[in-house]
Design a protein around this motif. Structure first.
Motif, PDB file in Angstrom:
ATOM      1  N   ASN A  31       0.834  -1.199   0.000  1.00  0.00           N
ATOM      2  CA  ASN A  31       0.000   0.000   0.000  1.00  0.00           C
ATOM      3  C   ASN A  31       0.872   1.253   0.000  1.00  0.00           C
ATOM      4  OD1 ASN A  31      -2.811  -1.217   0.415  1.00  0.00           O
ATOM      5  ND2 ASN A  31      -1.651  -2.151   2.077  1.00  0.00           N
ATOM      6  N   ILE A  54      -4.898   0.324  -0.829  1.00  0.00           N
ATOM      7  CA  ILE A  54      -5.280   0.059  -2.215  1.00  0.00           C
ATOM      8  C   ILE A  54      -5.059  -1.384  -2.643  1.00  0.00           C
ATOM      9  CG2 ILE A  54      -5.098   2.419  -3.050  1.00  0.00           C
ATOM     10  CD1 ILE A  54      -2.302   1.795  -4.049  1.00  0.00           C
ATOM     11  N   THR A  55      -4.326  -2.172  -1.853  1.00  0.00           N
ATOM     12  CA  THR A  55      -4.224  -3.594  -2.194  1.00  0.00           C
ATOM     13  C   THR A  55      -5.545  -4.307  -1.902  1.00  0.00           C
ATOM     14  OG1 THR A  55      -3.292  -4.114  -0.009  1.00  0.00           O
ATOM     15  CG2 THR A  55      -1.741  -3.698  -1.807  1.00  0.00           C
ATOM     16  N   GLU A  56      -6.364  -3.700  -1.041  1.00  0.00           N
ATOM     17  CA  GLU A  56      -7.705  -4.240  -0.770  1.00  0.00           C
ATOM     18  C   GLU A  56      -8.679  -3.795  -1.847  1.00  0.00           C
ATOM     19  OE1 GLU A  56     -11.319  -3.583   2.486  1.00  0.00           O
ATOM     20  OE2 GLU A  56      -9.245  -3.175   3.093  1.00  0.00           O
ATOM     21  N   TRP A  57      -8.598  -2.524  -2.232  1.00  0.00           N
ATOM     22  CA  TRP A  57      -9.470  -1.943  -3.252  1.00  0.00           C
ATOM     23  C   TRP A  57      -8.802  -0.680  -3.774  1.00  0.00           C
ATOM     24  CZ3 TRP A  57     -14.118   1.688  -2.582  1.00  0.00           C
ATOM     25  CH2 TRP A  57     -14.901   1.703  -3.752  1.00  0.00           C
ATOM     26  N   LEU A  60      -9.293   2.822  -2.151  1.00  0.00           N
ATOM     27  CA  LEU A  60      -9.047   3.074  -0.726  1.00  0.00           C
ATOM     28  C   LEU A  60      -7.763   3.880  -0.515  1.00  0.00           C
ATOM     29  CD1 LEU A  60     -10.188  -0.160   1.142  1.00  0.00           C
ATOM     30  CD2 LEU A  60     -11.238   2.114   1.190  1.00  0.00           C
ATOM     31  N   SER A  65     -10.005   5.701   3.053  1.00  0.00           N
ATOM     32  CA  SER A  65      -9.936   4.668   4.086  1.00  0.00           C
ATOM     33  C   SER A  65     -10.308   5.247   5.446  1.00  0.00           C
ATOM     34  CB  SER A  65      -8.523   4.076   4.121  1.00  0.00           C
ATOM     35  OG  SER A  65      -8.458   2.976   4.978  1.00  0.00           O
ATOM     36  N   ARG A  68     -14.036   5.893   5.554  1.00  0.00           N
ATOM     37  CA  ARG A  68     -14.757   4.644   5.739  1.00  0.00           C
ATOM     38  C   ARG A  68     -14.757   4.231   7.217  1.00  0.00           C
ATOM     39  NH1 ARG A  68     -12.955  -1.224   3.287  1.00  0.00           N
ATOM     40  NH2 ARG A  68     -11.144  -0.755   4.588  1.00  0.00           N
TER      41      ARG A  68
END
Length: 202
Positions: A31, A54-57, A60, A65, A68
């Motif tokens: 990330n 950003i490795t999740e989405w 993000l 993030s 959220r």
């Protein structure tokens, strides 16, 4: 705008103790180095802090993030956006500026400007291409919010018993710390072959 020594000291403290440590861990997964936090206006208490994931989405980003995490808080524990201070480690990109606007925050304080981190990631390119601003800038004072560069606010302080110099030293230390965090990110993504899509248009 608040530019008191106490306030700027608190903003730097949050970046040092609440954002950077989280970011230092998540860059190990590939990330990026961007993060954010939210404080209450009345006493500068931390509401939440988070980092780029950003490795999740891919959407993000650090501020997204953080927003959220803020939105996931129980309603009774979540102060209104207009009662809060939005902090970003780096000047928010077009995506994050829009998200902050839609969430209802009326202020943004960021440590490093676009110019500071342009060698890492040029956030002005979307502003140039999509919004037609040849300088890649936006209105820091507008009907929705006002944004301020923490490093500049520190530099604009009048000297007071060495406290301005001390704050400048902390900004310089954070600059070095984030350079190190980004170095880890680059090493990890290269070693793992992680490809993060980037906007490259001129």
């Amino acid at each position: 705008m608040n530019s008191s020594l106490q306030f700027l000291d608190r903003l730097l403290e949050v970046i040092e103790k609440n954002i950077a440590p989280i970011t230092s861990e998540f860059v190990k997964e590939g990330n990026m180095l961007f993060g954010g936090a939210i404080l209450t206006k009345n006493d500068y208490a931390l509401v939440c802090a988070d980092t780029n994931k950003i490795t999740e989405w891919p959407l993000l980003h650090g501020e997204i993030s953080c927003l959220r995490t803020y939105n996931a808080l129980p309603a009774a524990e979540r102060p209104a956006p207009t009662d809060c201070i939005m902090i970003a480690t780096h000047e928010p990109c077009a995506l994050c500026l829009s998200a902050i606007t839609w969430t209802g925050f009326d202020n943004i304080y960021f440590l490093f400007s676009y110019a500071d981190y342009k060698p890492i990631f040029d956030s002005t390119k979307i502003l140039k291409q999509v919004f037609g601003n040849p300088n890649g800038e936006y209105r820091r004072e507008n009907a929705y919010w006002s944004s301020y560069c923490i490093a500049k606010l520190v530099d604009d302080l009048e000297e007071s018993d060495g406290r301005k110099k001390a704050l400048q030293g902390r900004v310089a230390a954070l600059r070095e710390r984030y350079n190190g965090i980004n170095k880890v990110y680059e090493e990890v993504t290269k070693a793992k072959g992680i490809h993060i899509p980037r906007v490259t248009g001129e």
